[in-house]
Enzyme design. Structure first.
Site, PDB file in Angstrom:
ATOM      1  N   ARG A 237       0.919  -1.246   0.081  1.00  0.00           N
ATOM      2  CA  ARG A 237      -0.084  -0.065   0.076  1.00  0.00           C
ATOM      3  C   ARG A 237       0.846   1.067   0.042  1.00  0.00           C
ATOM      4  NH1 ARG A 237      -3.703  -2.561  -1.639  1.00  0.00           N
ATOM      5  NH2 ARG A 237      -5.672  -2.887  -0.730  1.00  0.00           N
ATOM      6  N   GLU A 266      -4.140   7.579  -4.989  1.00  0.00           N
ATOM      7  CA  GLU A 266      -4.477   6.900  -6.415  1.00  0.00           C
ATOM      8  C   GLU A 266      -5.744   7.464  -6.783  1.00  0.00           C
ATOM      9  OE1 GLU A 266      -4.034   2.660  -5.780  1.00  0.00           O
ATOM     10  OE2 GLU A 266      -2.026   2.698  -4.830  1.00  0.00           O
ATOM     11  N   HIS A 285      -1.463   0.517 -10.014  1.00  0.00           N
ATOM     12  CA  HIS A 285      -1.975  -0.430  -9.205  1.00  0.00           C
ATOM     13  C   HIS A 285      -2.610  -1.820  -9.824  1.00  0.00           C
ATOM     14  CE1 HIS A 285      -3.961  -0.985  -5.001  1.00  0.00           C
ATOM     15  NE2 HIS A 285      -3.857  -2.118  -5.383  1.00  0.00           N
TER      16      HIS A 285
END
Ligand code: 8YV
Length: 324
Positions: A237, A266, A285
């Site tokens: 993360r 993000e 991601h």
């Protein structure tokens, strides 16, 4: 009557049908403030919710007085306030098993891409710069037999250790909350403290969940302990790494490169200084983002929701204690 649920992420047709056989579905895209307002009635009625992203905390739970089950299409659940769920007796289901190998592949891809400058040199070829036999300004660094440092030895860390050990002959160092006997016996991994991991790893690969303990675990002080030749990989993360400190270390040449699949915000701001550094590989991601794995995650999340609505929480449940 079938229980009412809210689906806030699109599902493949067959899985939507499987869900519809057991539940009455209200569907919308994302737990955004606007959707929460617009679909207040459906949320007020919902006994289950299924999707990914969005904050599920005490504030959100005020909109869902009948909620019993939250099913996330992810392994990570840092966007859920588990103690608020516990207080309300809501069980949280996740998908911890099906994405392990795919995320480990992504991490190994980042190791190879940063070390061998794959994206950077491929762009130079596309730009027409390959006009003669290449020289050292196109060279990378070796991966095989370098020291792989793994921060967080969960399922994904273990799958990465297997790849590094069996495929690349890399000695493995790791730091985790506790030693992992299987990693040690199968992959010869050596447990060490965080400082040793930082000082000795050629590739420092972060595979940690985001918790109060891991937030900014890697900051300026920790980055300063890494050798200048080291590469940092983060696919856990974003906020586990202090991004401003990482940017400073990269800009000052105190790290060789970084491979990042996750970020503090993000999607990543297109103006982020990370994007103007040639030795940064930034991915959107994609850790688990293959057709096969995203399907398997969605399938598990659907099955998890159906089972938990029946009171079955023997697997994939974060907080079975919420049932009392
Ligand atoms: C998902 C992830 O990409 O499972 C996780 O925790 O970070 C990823 O696999 C993401 O949550 C979207 O579903």
């Amino acid at each position: 009557m079938k229980p009412a649920i809210v689906l806030y992420k699109s599902l493949p047709d067959d899985l939507r049908q499987r869900l519809a056989a057991h539940c009455r579905i209200t569907e919308f895209a994302g737990l955004t403030p606007e959707n929460i307002r617009r679909h207040a009635d459906a949320l007020a009625e919902a006994e289950g919710i299924i999707g990914s992203g969005g904050k599920v905390d005490a504030d959100f739970l005020r909109h869902t007085p009948r909620l019993r089950v939250a099913s996330t299409v992810s392994v990570g659940y840092d966007n859920f306030d588990v103690s608020a769920l516990n207080q309300r007796g809501v069980v949280l289901m996740h998908t911890p098993t099906v994405l392990t190998e795919t995320v480990a592949d992504t991490m190994m891809a980042l190791v190879l891409t940063t070390a061998r400058r794959v994206t950077e040199v491929a762009e130079r070829v596309k730009a027409g710069e390959w006009t003669r036999s290449i020289g050292p300004d196109w060279f990378g660094i070796d991966v095989h037999h370098k020291k792989m440092g793994i921060l967080g030895m969960g399922r994904i860390g273990l799958a990465l250790a297997r790849r590094a050990h069996a495929g690349f002959g890399m000695p493995i160092l790791y730091h985790a909350r506790k030693p992992h006997p299987e990693a040690e016996s199968r992959f010869d991994a050596r447990y060490c403290d965080l400082d040793t991991l930082l000082r000795e790893s050629d590739f420092l690969c972060i595979s940690l969940p985001l918790t109060a303990d891991t937030h900014h675990l890697i900051g300026a002080e920790q980055l300063a302990k890494m050798p200048r030749s080291a590469v940092l990989i983060n696919a856990g993360r974003g906020p586990v790494v202090d991004e401003a400190a990482l940017i400073a270390a990269l800009q000052e040449g105190r790290l060789h490169a970084a491979g990042l699949d996750v970020f503090e915000q993000e999607p990543l701001d297109p103006q982020s200084p990370l994007l103007s550094l040639p030795n940064v590989v930034a991915l959107p991601h994609i850790g688990s983002a293959t057709h096969e794995t995203r399907y398997a995650m969605a399938r598990d999340a659907v099955d998890n929701l159906i089972a938990a609505l029946r009171g079955e929480v023997d697997k994939n449940c974060v907080n079975p204690q919420a049932l009392g």
